[in-house]
Design an enzyme around this catalytic site. Structure first.
Site, PDB file in Angstrom:
ATOM      1  N   HIS A 354       7.928  38.443   6.934  1.00  0.00           N
ATOM      2  CA  HIS A 354       7.179  37.274   6.476  1.00  0.00           C
ATOM      3  C   HIS A 354       6.709  37.470   5.045  1.00  0.00           C
ATOM      4  CE1 HIS A 354       4.025  34.016   7.055  1.00  0.00           C
ATOM      5  NE2 HIS A 354       3.539  34.689   6.020  1.00  0.00           N
ATOM      6  N   GLU A 355       6.040  38.591   4.787  1.00  0.00           N
ATOM      7  CA  GLU A 355       5.430  38.802   3.473  1.00  0.00           C
ATOM      8  C   GLU A 355       6.479  38.960   2.380  1.00  0.00           C
ATOM      9  OE1 GLU A 355       2.434  38.267   3.040  1.00  0.00           O
ATOM     10  OE2 GLU A 355       1.575  38.447   5.035  1.00  0.00           O
ATOM     11  N   HIS A 358       7.859  35.765   1.192  1.00  0.00           N
ATOM     12  CA  HIS A 358       7.061  35.083   0.169  1.00  0.00           C
ATOM     13  C   HIS A 358       7.572  35.450  -1.224  1.00  0.00           C
ATOM     14  CE1 HIS A 358       4.088  32.939   2.432  1.00  0.00           C
ATOM     15  NE2 HIS A 358       3.612  34.012   3.031  1.00  0.00           N
ATOM     16  N   TYR A 369       1.677  26.742  -3.294  1.00  0.00           N
ATOM     17  CA  TYR A 369       0.939  27.150  -2.104  1.00  0.00           C
ATOM     18  C   TYR A 369      -0.222  26.207  -1.811  1.00  0.00           C
ATOM     19  CZ  TYR A 369      -0.360  30.634   1.414  1.00  0.00           C
ATOM     20  OH  TYR A 369      -0.621  31.292   2.602  1.00  0.00           O
ATOM     21  N   GLU A 378       4.697  28.961   4.053  1.00  0.00           N
ATOM     22  CA  GLU A 378       4.309  29.766   5.208  1.00  0.00           C
ATOM     23  C   GLU A 378       5.384  29.725   6.302  1.00  0.00           C
ATOM     24  OE1 GLU A 378       1.800  31.858   6.251  1.00  0.00           O
ATOM     25  OE2 GLU A 378       1.544  31.926   4.091  1.00  0.00           O
ATOM     26  N   ASP A 433      -8.115  26.071   3.530  1.00  0.00           N
ATOM     27  CA  ASP A 433      -6.855  26.812   3.600  1.00  0.00           C
ATOM     28  C   ASP A 433      -5.759  26.139   2.772  1.00  0.00           C
ATOM     29  OD1 ASP A 433      -5.100  28.844   4.421  1.00  0.00           O
ATOM     30  OD2 ASP A 433      -4.447  27.713   6.179  1.00  0.00           O
ATOM     31  N   HIS A 438      -1.476  27.195   6.743  1.00  0.00           N
ATOM     32  CA  HIS A 438      -1.134  27.960   7.948  1.00  0.00           C
ATOM     33  C   HIS A 438      -1.046  27.047   9.175  1.00  0.00           C
ATOM     34  CE1 HIS A 438      -2.639  31.209   5.306  1.00  0.00           C
ATOM     35  NE2 HIS A 438      -1.772  31.952   5.950  1.00  0.00           N
TER      36      HIS A 438
END
Length: 514
Positions: A354-355, A358, A369, A378, A433, A438
């Site tokens: 996942h990271e 990005h 974002y 995300e 957020d 998310h």
């Protein structure tokens, strides 16, 4: 990647117009695709043949074919080429930035899809804006100081992880184009910072800040006690967590922050048996970074995050009891968790997939974002994390402890069990957020799950999602645009008459995105 508990659900109406996108073999009729708010995001079809000795010249000529659809007067002087990529089938995808007075407009881009002069589509967003100024009244160094003050970064509190640079950028605010310095601040400290700060280039005021830190609530032994084979480097009698075996110009390297927030130390071992409890977080970070690299290289032929073989750097044992893992623009940073709600954040391959995705997204579409583009940012990371892990549809289940109250961060199979929407009728309108990036990721997450399970292949679904991100999405693509982008990608890869194409149409329609 922590759960954002949003208390207010606002039902939104969706005005949907269904379009069949015929890519690959160029469609016979031009079609103008719009989002639920009526904004054009794609013009596809047989848009004619354009001339030009370079892809950039042909792209500018192609934009003039669709100027009435998007609402600009002419391409020359309004757009400048950023880059051009030729895909595996020979189609050139040329990205162009909207400019005013020769200065980029944030978030307004076009992508022209063309092969040998035949234009098959144009992707992008455009809004006519009135600039507040033609040139800056303050120096860039003043803007940098303002941005540092806004983010609370100083020499005593943080260590910068990237060069400070102030770029003149027009920021859309209503129907105005506000001339700003866009300052990217990346720093490690007690509170990590990764923000784009837009400083008014006329009066020095802060116009907007986008926080991009994804706040997430030999042989070696990993976090779960499993034994892994890892590639290391022997130097001066010690082994380092440095893997130089990959076909990349850089390396995969894992280092230690010793529960501090600003200093970085080498991670070494005397006998190349990384078997202490303290080393477990580093073993997993190192091993899983290699696994993510291998998936991208073996499945879509991408050579590391930038596709140029850059090093993949990981830092473990960041801060104390830190419930987070994030990509800071240069490297991966992992907290140890508080050992009550979460254990070591490097202990889950889907989290690392996942990271690092990005980072891939930053180098491809660079999805902003916030709002729907942020939710797609995300979701695309969730999707690739699930593809690389390969055995379930939960995110982060390997590092969640009972006190957290949930078994994972999110579910792509059923987003609602974690309070996230699975359909546009449940879309959450919120200012928290970054606009619910998310929470609302549940909608495209469900679409990906629908598609992958319908065709019986996570790998194929992942390849379609990656191709869409690389070739058919801009920085402000919304959900409707993502549907169009993935359909164009699956058509280019497998044809618009394939079962994959129809399965993808259904996957998006079933979550209310048309």
């Amino acid at each position: 990647m922590n759960k954002k508990l949003v208390t207010t659900l606002v039902m939104s109406s969706l005005v949907a117009s269904a379009f069949a996108i015929h890519a690959g073999a160029a469609p016979a009729d031009k079609q103008v695709l719009k989002s639920e708010n009526g904004k054009v995001h794609n013009v596809v079809g047989n848009l004619g043949k354009v001339s030009g000795s370079t892809a950039e010249e042909r792209a500018l000529n192609a934009l003039d074919r669709v100027k009435a659809d998007f609402g600009f007067a002419k391409a020359a002087g309004s757009f400048k080429a950023k880059e051009s990529h030729v895909d595996e089938l020979g189609t050139a995808h040329t990205k162009l930035n909207n400019v005013i007075n020769g200065i980029d407009v944030f978030g307004q881009q076009m992508i022209v899809h063309e092969k040998n002069g035949d234009v098959a589509g144009v992707t992008g967003t455009y809004q006519a804006l009135v600039p507040n100024a033609a040139k800056a009244s303050i120096e860039s160094i003043v803007a940098i100081d303002k941005a540092l003050a806004e983010t609370g970064v100083s020499e005593t509190t943080h260590t910068l992880t990237g060069a400070l640079d102030a770029q003149l950028t027009y920021l859309p605010v209503g129907d105005k184009a506000v001339l700003t310095y866009k300052v990217s601040v990346n720093a490690l400290g007690d509170t990590p910072v990764r923000s784009d700060v837009f400083v008014n280039a006329v009066d020095g005021s802060i116009v907007k800040t986008i926080d991009k830190v994804e706040h997430v609530v030999g042989t070696g032994i990993g976090v779960k006690g499993d034994i892994k084979s890892i590639n290391t480097t022997l130097r001066s009698g010690a082994y380092y967590l440095e893997d130089t075996t990959k076909p990349m110009t850089g390396m995969i390297r894992t280092r230690d922050m010793k529960n501090k927030t600003m200093l970085i130390y080498a991670m070494t071992d005397a006998d190349n048996k990384w078997d202490t409890t303290y080393q477990r977080a580093a073993v997993d970070a190192h091993y899983y970074a290699g696994q993510v690299y291998d998936w991208y290289k073996n499945n879509v032929n991408r050579n590391s995050i930038d596709d140029k073989g850059m090093s993949i750097e990981s830092l473990v044992h960041y801060s104390k009891n830190y419930n987070n893992a994030f990509w800071d623009g240069a490297e991966m940073v992992y907290g140890d968790g508080d050992q009550v709600n979460f254990t070591y954040f490097s202990g889950a391959v889907d989290v690392i997939g996942h990271e690092l995705t990005h980072g891939v997204t930053e180098k491809t579409s660079n999805l902003v974002y916030q709002g729907q583009s942020g939710a797609l940012n995300e979701s695309w990371s969730d999707a690739m994390g699930a593809v690389i892990e390969g055995n379930n549809w939960l995110m982060g289940e390997d590092i969640v402890l009972p006190a957290y109250g949930y078994s994972a961060f999110r579910s792509m199979q059923d987003p609602t069990i974690f309070g996230d929407p699975d359909h546009m009728s449940k879309y959450v309108n919120t200012t928290s957020d970054n606009g619910g990036v998310h929470t609302n990721s549940g909608i495209p997450n469900k679409a990906f799950y629908n598609f992958a399970t319908a065709i019986g292949s996570r790998a194929i679904a992942g390849k379609v999602w990656y191709t869409a991100d690389r070739d058919y999405m801009t920085s402000t693509t919304n959900f409707s645009g993502a549907r169009a982008a993935t359909l164009q990608a699956v058509a280019a890869l497998y044809g618009s008459t394939s079962s994959y194409y129809s399965a993808l149409q259904t996957a998006w329609s079933d979550v209310g995105v048309n």
